[in-house]
Design an enzyme around this catalytic site. Structure first.
Site, PDB file in Angstrom:
ATOM      1  N   ASP A  82       0.850  -1.199   0.000  1.00  0.00           N
ATOM      2  CA  ASP A  82       0.000   0.000   0.000  1.00  0.00           C
ATOM      3  C   ASP A  82       0.890   1.255   0.000  1.00  0.00           C
ATOM      4  OD1 ASP A  82      -2.464   1.325   0.174  1.00  0.00           O
ATOM      5  OD2 ASP A  82      -2.471   1.307   2.369  1.00  0.00           O
ATOM      6  N   ASP A 104       2.682   5.017  -5.366  1.00  0.00           N
ATOM      7  CA  ASP A 104       2.011   6.277  -5.072  1.00  0.00           C
ATOM      8  C   ASP A 104       2.936   7.429  -5.427  1.00  0.00           C
ATOM      9  OD1 ASP A 104       0.821   8.513  -4.111  1.00  0.00           O
ATOM     10  OD2 ASP A 104       0.604   7.823  -2.045  1.00  0.00           O
ATOM     11  N   GLU A 134      -1.817   6.046  -8.271  1.00  0.00           N
ATOM     12  CA  GLU A 134      -2.714   7.067  -7.713  1.00  0.00           C
ATOM     13  C   GLU A 134      -2.600   8.392  -8.458  1.00  0.00           C
ATOM     14  OE1 GLU A 134      -3.218   7.304  -3.359  1.00  0.00           O
ATOM     15  OE2 GLU A 134      -2.566   9.382  -3.477  1.00  0.00           O
ATOM     16  N   HIS A 180      -7.108   9.921   4.382  1.00  0.00           N
ATOM     17  CA  HIS A 180      -6.761   8.899   5.370  1.00  0.00           C
ATOM     18  C   HIS A 180      -7.095   9.375   6.787  1.00  0.00           C
ATOM     19  CE1 HIS A 180      -3.526   7.252   2.448  1.00  0.00           C
ATOM     20  NE2 HIS A 180      -4.639   6.550   2.333  1.00  0.00           N
ATOM     21  N   ALA A 212     -11.303   5.049   3.034  1.00  0.00           N
ATOM     22  CA  ALA A 212     -12.715   4.651   2.969  1.00  0.00           C
ATOM     23  C   ALA A 212     -13.300   4.204   4.307  1.00  0.00           C
ATOM     24  CB  ALA A 212     -12.884   3.544   1.933  1.00  0.00           C
ATOM     25  N   SER A 213     -12.538   4.332   5.384  1.00  0.00           N
ATOM     26  CA  SER A 213     -13.077   3.920   6.682  1.00  0.00           C
ATOM     27  C   SER A 213     -14.334   4.715   7.025  1.00  0.00           C
ATOM     28  CB  SER A 213     -12.027   4.103   7.783  1.00  0.00           C
ATOM     29  OG  SER A 213     -11.169   2.977   7.822  1.00  0.00           O
ATOM     30  N   ASN A 253     -10.154   0.497   0.511  1.00  0.00           N
ATOM     31  CA  ASN A 253      -9.084   0.403   1.515  1.00  0.00           C
ATOM     32  C   ASN A 253      -9.562   0.803   2.905  1.00  0.00           C
ATOM     33  OD1 ASN A 253      -7.495  -0.135  -0.679  1.00  0.00           O
ATOM     34  ND2 ASN A 253      -6.100   1.584  -0.378  1.00  0.00           N
TER      35      ASN A 253
HETATM   36  O1  TD4 Z   1      -4.216   3.244   2.089  1.00  0.00           O
HETATM   37  N1  TD4 Z   1      -4.922   3.256   3.209  1.00  0.00           N
HETATM   38  C1  TD4 Z   1      -4.288   2.818   4.463  1.00  0.00           C
HETATM   39  C2  TD4 Z   1      -3.138   3.718   4.818  1.00  0.00           C
HETATM   40  C3  TD4 Z   1      -2.290   3.077   5.881  1.00  0.00           C
HETATM   41  C4  TD4 Z   1      -1.133   3.938   6.277  1.00  0.00           C
HETATM   42  O2  TD4 Z   1      -0.277   3.146   7.033  1.00  0.00           O
HETATM   43  P1  TD4 Z   1       1.051   3.776   7.668  1.00  0.00           P
HETATM   44  O3  TD4 Z   1       0.647   4.513   8.917  1.00  0.00           O
HETATM   45  O4  TD4 Z   1       1.877   2.567   7.966  1.00  0.00           O
HETATM   46  O5  TD4 Z   1       1.693   4.659   6.623  1.00  0.00           O
HETATM   47  C5  TD4 Z   1      -6.222   3.686   3.157  1.00  0.00           C
HETATM   48  O6  TD4 Z   1      -6.632   4.215   2.122  1.00  0.00           O
HETATM   49  C6  TD4 Z   1      -7.148   3.500   4.352  1.00  0.00           C
HETATM   50  O7  TD4 Z   1      -7.794   4.663   4.711  1.00  0.00           O
HETATM   51  P2  TD4 Z   1      -8.558   4.865   6.118  1.00  0.00           P
HETATM   52  O8  TD4 Z   1      -9.865   5.525   5.772  1.00  0.00           O
HETATM   53  O9  TD4 Z   1      -8.800   3.528   6.733  1.00  0.00           O
HETATM   54  O10 TD4 Z   1      -7.694   5.748   6.965  1.00  0.00           O
HETATM   55 ZN    ZN Z   2      -4.520   4.952   1.067  1.00  0.00          ZN
HETATM   56 CA    CA Z   3      -0.665   9.805  -2.368  1.00  0.00          CA
END
Ligand code: TD4
Ligand code: ZN
Ligand code: CA
Length: 307
Positions: A82, A104, A134, A180, A212-213, A253
Protein backbone atom coordinates in the site's frame (compact mmCIF):
# COMPACT_ATOMS: atom_id res chain seq x y z
CA UNK A 1 -4.91 -21.61 -1.50
CA UNK A 2 -1.75 -19.94 -2.85
CA UNK A 3 -1.77 -16.15 -3.16
CA UNK A 4 -3.44 -14.76 -6.28
CA UNK A 5 -2.67 -11.52 -8.12
CA UNK A 6 -4.51 -8.32 -7.42
CA UNK A 7 -5.54 -8.21 -11.05
CA UNK A 8 -7.30 -11.57 -10.83
CA UNK A 9 -9.43 -10.47 -7.88
CA UNK A 10 -10.17 -7.04 -9.37
CA UNK A 11 -11.13 -8.26 -12.84
CA UNK A 12 -13.77 -10.53 -11.31
CA UNK A 13 -15.02 -7.69 -9.09
CA UNK A 14 -15.18 -5.30 -12.04
CA UNK A 15 -17.19 -7.79 -14.09
CA UNK A 16 -19.46 -8.64 -11.18
CA UNK A 17 -19.95 -4.97 -10.19
CA UNK A 18 -18.95 -5.43 -6.56
CA UNK A 19 -16.01 -4.24 -4.49
CA UNK A 20 -13.54 -6.22 -2.42
CA UNK A 21 -11.94 -5.03 0.80
CA UNK A 22 -8.25 -4.23 1.20
CA UNK A 23 -7.32 -4.25 4.87
CA UNK A 24 -4.03 -3.01 6.29
CA UNK A 25 -2.13 -5.47 8.42
CA UNK A 26 0.80 -4.92 10.77
CA UNK A 27 0.89 -8.19 12.67
CA UNK A 28 -0.42 -11.73 12.91
CA UNK A 29 -3.60 -10.91 14.81
CA UNK A 30 -4.86 -8.40 12.25
CA UNK A 31 -4.16 -10.77 9.36
CA UNK A 32 -5.90 -13.62 11.19
CA UNK A 33 -8.95 -11.47 11.93
CA UNK A 34 -9.34 -10.40 8.29
CA UNK A 35 -8.93 -13.90 6.90
CA UNK A 36 -11.28 -15.45 9.45
CA UNK A 37 -13.95 -12.98 8.36
CA UNK A 38 -13.15 -13.58 4.68
CA UNK A 39 -13.53 -17.34 5.13
CA UNK A 40 -16.83 -16.88 7.00
CA UNK A 41 -18.24 -14.66 4.20
CA UNK A 42 -16.52 -16.47 1.30
CA UNK A 43 -15.06 -13.15 0.18
CA UNK A 44 -11.95 -12.59 -1.96
CA UNK A 45 -9.69 -10.16 -0.15
CA UNK A 46 -6.55 -8.01 -0.23
CA UNK A 47 -4.18 -7.89 2.73
CA UNK A 48 -2.22 -4.65 2.45
CA UNK A 49 1.09 -3.74 4.02
CA UNK A 50 2.34 -0.15 3.99
CA UNK A 51 6.02 0.76 3.94
CA UNK A 52 5.53 1.51 7.63
CA UNK A 53 4.12 -1.98 8.25
CA UNK A 54 7.13 -3.48 6.50
CA UNK A 55 9.43 -1.42 8.68
CA UNK A 56 7.52 -2.51 11.80
CA UNK A 57 7.13 -6.24 11.17
CA UNK A 58 9.72 -6.99 8.49
CA UNK A 59 9.00 -7.90 4.88
CA UNK A 60 9.83 -11.57 5.23
CA UNK A 61 7.72 -11.88 8.37
CA UNK A 62 4.68 -10.30 6.70
CA UNK A 63 5.04 -12.51 3.64
CA UNK A 64 5.40 -15.59 5.86
CA UNK A 65 2.32 -14.71 7.92
CA UNK A 66 0.17 -13.99 4.89
CA UNK A 67 1.32 -16.97 2.84
CA UNK A 68 0.79 -19.31 5.78
CA UNK A 69 -2.70 -18.01 6.54
CA UNK A 70 -3.68 -17.84 2.85
CA UNK A 71 -2.59 -21.44 2.26
CA UNK A 72 -5.25 -22.50 4.78
CA UNK A 73 -7.88 -20.00 3.62
CA UNK A 74 -10.76 -21.13 1.37
CA UNK A 75 -10.77 -17.77 -0.45
CA UNK A 76 -8.48 -15.93 -2.90
CA UNK A 77 -6.00 -13.65 -1.11
CA UNK A 78 -3.69 -11.03 -2.64
CA UNK A 79 -0.76 -9.56 -0.73
CA UNK A 80 -0.49 -5.89 -1.63
CA UNK A 81 2.01 -3.10 -0.97
CA UNK A 82 0.00 0.00 0.00
CA UNK A 83 1.34 3.46 -0.96
CA UNK A 84 4.72 2.29 -2.22
CA UNK A 85 6.95 5.32 -2.74
CA UNK A 86 10.46 3.93 -2.54
CA UNK A 87 11.41 2.01 -5.68
CA UNK A 88 13.79 -0.17 -3.64
CA UNK A 89 10.99 -1.25 -1.30
CA UNK A 90 8.68 -1.85 -4.26
CA UNK A 91 11.34 -4.02 -5.91
CA UNK A 92 11.83 -5.95 -2.65
CA UNK A 93 8.08 -6.63 -2.48
CA UNK A 94 7.98 -7.77 -6.12
CA UNK A 95 10.92 -10.09 -5.46
CA UNK A 96 9.75 -11.14 -2.00
CA UNK A 97 6.35 -12.65 -2.76
CA UNK A 98 3.84 -9.78 -2.90
CA UNK A 99 1.28 -10.29 -5.68
CA UNK A 100 0.26 -6.66 -6.02
CA UNK A 101 1.99 -3.31 -5.48
CA UNK A 102 0.86 0.28 -5.37
CA UNK A 103 3.11 3.02 -6.63
CA UNK A 104 2.01 6.28 -5.07
CA UNK A 105 3.59 9.03 -7.12
CA UNK A 106 0.73 11.42 -6.48
CA UNK A 107 2.80 14.06 -4.74
CA UNK A 108 4.92 14.45 -7.87
CA UNK A 109 3.93 16.44 -10.95
CA UNK A 110 1.96 14.39 -13.50
CA UNK A 111 4.94 13.69 -15.79
CA UNK A 112 7.06 12.37 -12.95
CA UNK A 113 4.24 10.26 -11.51
CA UNK A 114 3.79 8.81 -15.01
CA UNK A 115 7.49 8.03 -15.35
CA UNK A 116 7.79 6.39 -11.92
CA UNK A 117 4.63 4.39 -12.46
CA UNK A 118 5.91 3.14 -15.82
CA UNK A 119 9.12 1.98 -14.14
CA UNK A 120 7.13 0.05 -11.54
CA UNK A 121 4.89 -1.57 -14.17
CA UNK A 122 8.03 -2.73 -15.96
CA UNK A 123 9.56 -4.29 -12.82
CA UNK A 124 6.28 -5.84 -11.71
CA UNK A 125 5.41 -7.38 -15.09
CA UNK A 126 8.56 -9.51 -15.00
CA UNK A 127 7.19 -11.31 -11.93
CA UNK A 128 3.50 -11.23 -12.85
CA UNK A 129 2.75 -8.77 -10.04
CA UNK A 130 -0.19 -6.36 -10.42
CA UNK A 131 0.16 -2.58 -10.18
CA UNK A 132 -2.07 0.13 -8.70
CA UNK A 133 -1.26 3.83 -9.09
CA UNK A 134 -2.71 7.07 -7.71
CA UNK A 135 -3.76 10.38 -9.25
CA UNK A 136 -4.75 13.50 -7.36
CA UNK A 137 -4.41 14.23 -3.68
CA UNK A 138 -6.18 12.53 -0.81
CA UNK A 139 -7.81 15.41 0.98
CA UNK A 140 -11.24 15.69 2.50
CA UNK A 141 -13.34 18.04 0.41
CA UNK A 142 -16.05 20.00 2.15
CA UNK A 143 -19.43 20.99 0.80
CA UNK A 144 -18.57 24.58 0.07
CA UNK A 145 -15.23 24.07 -1.67
CA UNK A 146 -15.19 25.78 -5.06
CA UNK A 147 -14.92 23.91 -8.35
CA UNK A 148 -11.52 25.51 -8.96
CA UNK A 149 -10.22 24.34 -5.58
CA UNK A 150 -11.48 20.83 -6.30
CA UNK A 151 -9.78 20.81 -9.68
CA UNK A 152 -6.50 21.65 -7.96
CA UNK A 153 -6.49 18.57 -5.73
CA UNK A 154 -8.81 15.92 -7.14
CA UNK A 155 -8.15 13.61 -10.07
CA UNK A 156 -8.42 15.01 -13.58
CA UNK A 157 -10.29 12.38 -15.65
CA UNK A 158 -8.59 13.38 -18.93
CA UNK A 159 -5.20 12.92 -17.30
CA UNK A 160 -6.40 9.60 -15.90
CA UNK A 161 -7.16 8.39 -19.42
CA UNK A 162 -3.71 9.30 -20.69
CA UNK A 163 -2.07 7.89 -17.56
CA UNK A 164 -3.85 4.53 -17.80
CA UNK A 165 -3.03 4.16 -21.48
CA UNK A 166 0.64 5.08 -21.21
CA UNK A 167 1.48 3.16 -18.03
CA UNK A 168 -0.45 -0.08 -18.49
CA UNK A 169 -1.45 -0.18 -14.79
CA UNK A 170 -4.03 -2.72 -13.60
CA UNK A 171 -6.01 -0.43 -11.31
CA UNK A 172 -6.23 3.27 -10.50
CA UNK A 173 -6.84 5.15 -7.25
CA UNK A 174 -8.38 8.50 -8.23
CA UNK A 175 -8.64 11.17 -5.51
CA UNK A 176 -12.33 12.09 -5.24
CA UNK A 177 -12.50 13.76 -1.83
CA UNK A 178 -11.61 11.15 0.76
CA UNK A 179 -8.61 11.27 3.08
CA UNK A 180 -6.76 8.90 5.37
CA UNK A 181 -7.39 8.75 9.10
CA UNK A 182 -10.23 9.20 11.58
CA UNK A 183 -11.10 12.84 10.89
CA UNK A 184 -12.19 12.98 7.27
CA UNK A 185 -14.91 15.60 7.12
CA UNK A 186 -16.00 18.60 9.14
CA UNK A 187 -19.37 18.93 7.42
CA UNK A 188 -21.09 16.23 5.41
CA UNK A 189 -19.05 13.75 3.44
CA UNK A 190 -18.96 14.68 -0.19
CA UNK A 191 -17.37 12.35 -2.70
CA UNK A 192 -17.12 13.46 -6.31
CA UNK A 193 -18.99 10.68 -8.10
CA UNK A 194 -19.06 12.57 -11.40
CA UNK A 195 -15.28 12.59 -11.49
CA UNK A 196 -15.24 8.94 -10.46
CA UNK A 197 -17.64 7.92 -13.24
CA UNK A 198 -15.62 9.90 -15.78
CA UNK A 199 -12.42 8.11 -14.69
CA UNK A 200 -14.13 4.74 -15.00
CA UNK A 201 -15.43 5.55 -18.47
CA UNK A 202 -12.18 6.90 -19.85
CA UNK A 203 -9.80 4.32 -18.29
CA UNK A 204 -11.97 1.20 -18.23
CA UNK A 205 -9.94 0.14 -15.18
CA UNK A 206 -11.05 -1.21 -11.81
CA UNK A 207 -10.92 1.82 -9.48
CA UNK A 208 -9.70 1.94 -5.88
CA UNK A 209 -11.13 4.01 -3.04
CA UNK A 210 -8.57 5.08 -0.45
CA UNK A 211 -9.50 6.65 2.86
CA UNK A 212 -12.71 4.65 2.97
CA UNK A 213 -13.08 3.92 6.68
CA UNK A 214 -16.56 4.66 7.98
CA UNK A 215 -15.84 5.03 11.71
CA UNK A 216 -18.78 2.77 12.70
CA UNK A 217 -20.83 4.08 15.62
CA UNK A 218 -20.26 1.03 17.83
CA UNK A 219 -16.52 1.19 17.29
CA UNK A 220 -16.34 4.91 18.07
CA UNK A 221 -18.61 4.60 21.12
CA UNK A 222 -16.48 1.91 22.72
CA UNK A 223 -13.20 3.69 22.02
CA UNK A 224 -14.54 6.96 23.47
CA UNK A 225 -16.21 5.23 26.43
CA UNK A 226 -12.86 3.83 27.49
CA UNK A 227 -10.96 7.05 27.11
CA UNK A 228 -9.74 7.35 23.52
CA UNK A 229 -9.65 11.01 22.51
CA UNK A 230 -11.33 10.57 19.14
CA UNK A 231 -14.86 11.84 19.71
CA UNK A 232 -14.72 14.10 16.63
CA UNK A 233 -13.91 11.18 14.34
CA UNK A 234 -15.91 11.02 11.13
CA UNK A 235 -15.69 8.54 8.26
CA UNK A 236 -17.26 7.85 4.89
CA UNK A 237 -20.96 6.99 5.36
CA UNK A 238 -22.37 3.75 3.97
CA UNK A 239 -24.46 5.41 1.23
CA UNK A 240 -21.31 7.10 -0.13
CA UNK A 241 -19.50 3.75 -0.19
CA UNK A 242 -22.39 2.22 -2.12
CA UNK A 243 -22.36 5.17 -4.53
CA UNK A 244 -18.65 4.68 -5.11
CA UNK A 245 -19.15 1.00 -5.93
CA UNK A 246 -21.95 1.89 -8.40
CA UNK A 247 -19.55 4.25 -10.15
CA UNK A 248 -16.70 1.80 -10.70
CA UNK A 249 -14.87 1.27 -7.40
CA UNK A 250 -13.76 -2.37 -7.05
CA UNK A 251 -11.25 -2.16 -4.17
CA UNK A 252 -11.93 -0.36 -0.91
CA UNK A 253 -9.08 0.40 1.51
CA UNK A 254 -9.74 0.16 5.23
CA UNK A 255 -7.22 0.80 7.98
CA UNK A 256 -8.55 3.36 10.47
CA UNK A 257 -11.64 1.30 11.41
CA UNK A 258 -9.40 -1.63 12.33
CA UNK A 259 -7.12 0.61 14.41
CA UNK A 260 -10.08 2.11 16.28
CA UNK A 261 -11.63 -1.31 16.93
CA UNK A 262 -8.33 -2.63 18.24
CA UNK A 263 -7.75 0.37 20.48
CA UNK A 264 -11.31 0.25 21.87
CA UNK A 265 -11.14 -3.46 22.64
CA UNK A 266 -7.78 -3.18 24.37
CA UNK A 267 -8.88 -0.15 26.38
CA UNK A 268 -12.01 -1.99 27.51
CA UNK A 269 -10.02 -4.95 28.83
CA UNK A 270 -7.44 -2.77 30.52
CA UNK A 271 -10.16 -0.70 32.19
CA UNK A 272 -12.45 -3.55 33.26
CA UNK A 273 -9.82 -6.10 34.22
CA UNK A 274 -6.82 -4.29 35.63
CA UNK A 275 -5.55 -7.62 37.00
CA UNK A 276 -5.23 -9.02 33.45
CA UNK A 277 -1.82 -9.14 31.80
CA UNK A 278 -1.94 -12.24 29.63
CA UNK A 279 -1.28 -10.98 26.07
CA UNK A 280 -3.77 -13.49 24.68
CA UNK A 281 -6.53 -12.05 26.84
CA UNK A 282 -5.68 -8.55 25.58
CA UNK A 283 -4.96 -9.15 21.91
CA UNK A 284 -7.62 -11.88 21.53
CA UNK A 285 -10.59 -9.53 22.07
CA UNK A 286 -8.90 -6.95 19.83
CA UNK A 287 -8.67 -9.58 17.11
CA UNK A 288 -12.38 -10.42 17.57
CA UNK A 289 -13.33 -6.73 17.29
CA UNK A 290 -11.39 -6.38 14.04
CA UNK A 291 -13.08 -9.49 12.67
CA UNK A 292 -16.49 -7.96 13.40
CA UNK A 293 -15.57 -4.74 11.56
CA UNK A 294 -14.38 -6.72 8.55
CA UNK A 295 -17.56 -8.85 8.45
CA UNK A 296 -19.61 -5.65 8.27
CA UNK A 297 -17.48 -4.36 5.40
CA UNK A 298 -17.96 -7.53 3.37
CA UNK A 299 -21.73 -7.21 3.77
CA UNK A 300 -21.53 -3.58 2.64
CA UNK A 301 -19.20 -4.12 -0.32
CA UNK A 302 -21.16 -6.92 -2.01
CA UNK A 303 -18.22 -9.34 -2.12
CA UNK A 304 -19.68 -11.94 0.27
CA UNK A 305 -20.12 -15.25 -1.51
CA UNK A 306 -17.93 -14.23 -4.47
CA UNK A 307 -14.96 -16.45 -3.61
O1 TD4 B 1 -4.22 3.24 2.09
N1 TD4 B 1 -4.92 3.26 3.21
C1 TD4 B 1 -4.29 2.82 4.46
C2 TD4 B 1 -3.14 3.72 4.82
C3 TD4 B 1 -2.29 3.08 5.88
C4 TD4 B 1 -1.13 3.94 6.28
O2 TD4 B 1 -0.28 3.15 7.03
P1 TD4 B 1 1.05 3.78 7.67
O3 TD4 B 1 0.65 4.51 8.92
O4 TD4 B 1 1.88 2.57 7.97
O5 TD4 B 1 1.69 4.66 6.62
C5 TD4 B 1 -6.22 3.69 3.16
O6 TD4 B 1 -6.63 4.21 2.12
C6 TD4 B 1 -7.15 3.50 4.35
O7 TD4 B 1 -7.79 4.66 4.71
P2 TD4 B 1 -8.56 4.86 6.12
O8 TD4 B 1 -9.87 5.53 5.77
O9 TD4 B 1 -8.80 3.53 6.73
O10 TD4 B 1 -7.69 5.75 6.96
ZN1 ZN C 1 -4.52 4.95 1.07
CA1 CA D 1 -0.66 9.81 -2.37
Amino acid sequence: MPLVTGKEILQAADKGKYAVGAFNINNMEIAQAVLKAAAARKAPVFLSASEGAIQYAGLKMLVAIVKTLASEAPVPVALHLDHGKDLKIIQACVDGGFTSVMIDGSEHPFAENLKKTKQVVEMARKKGVSVEAELGRLVGVEDNVSVDARDAVLVNPEEAGKFAKETGIDSLAPAIGTSHGAFKFKGDAKLDFERLAACKKITGLPLVLHGASGVPQWVLEKAVKYGAKVSEAKGVPEDQIRGAIKNGVCKINIDTDLRLALAGAIREIMANKPEEFDPRKILGPARDAIEKVVLEKFDMFGCAGKA
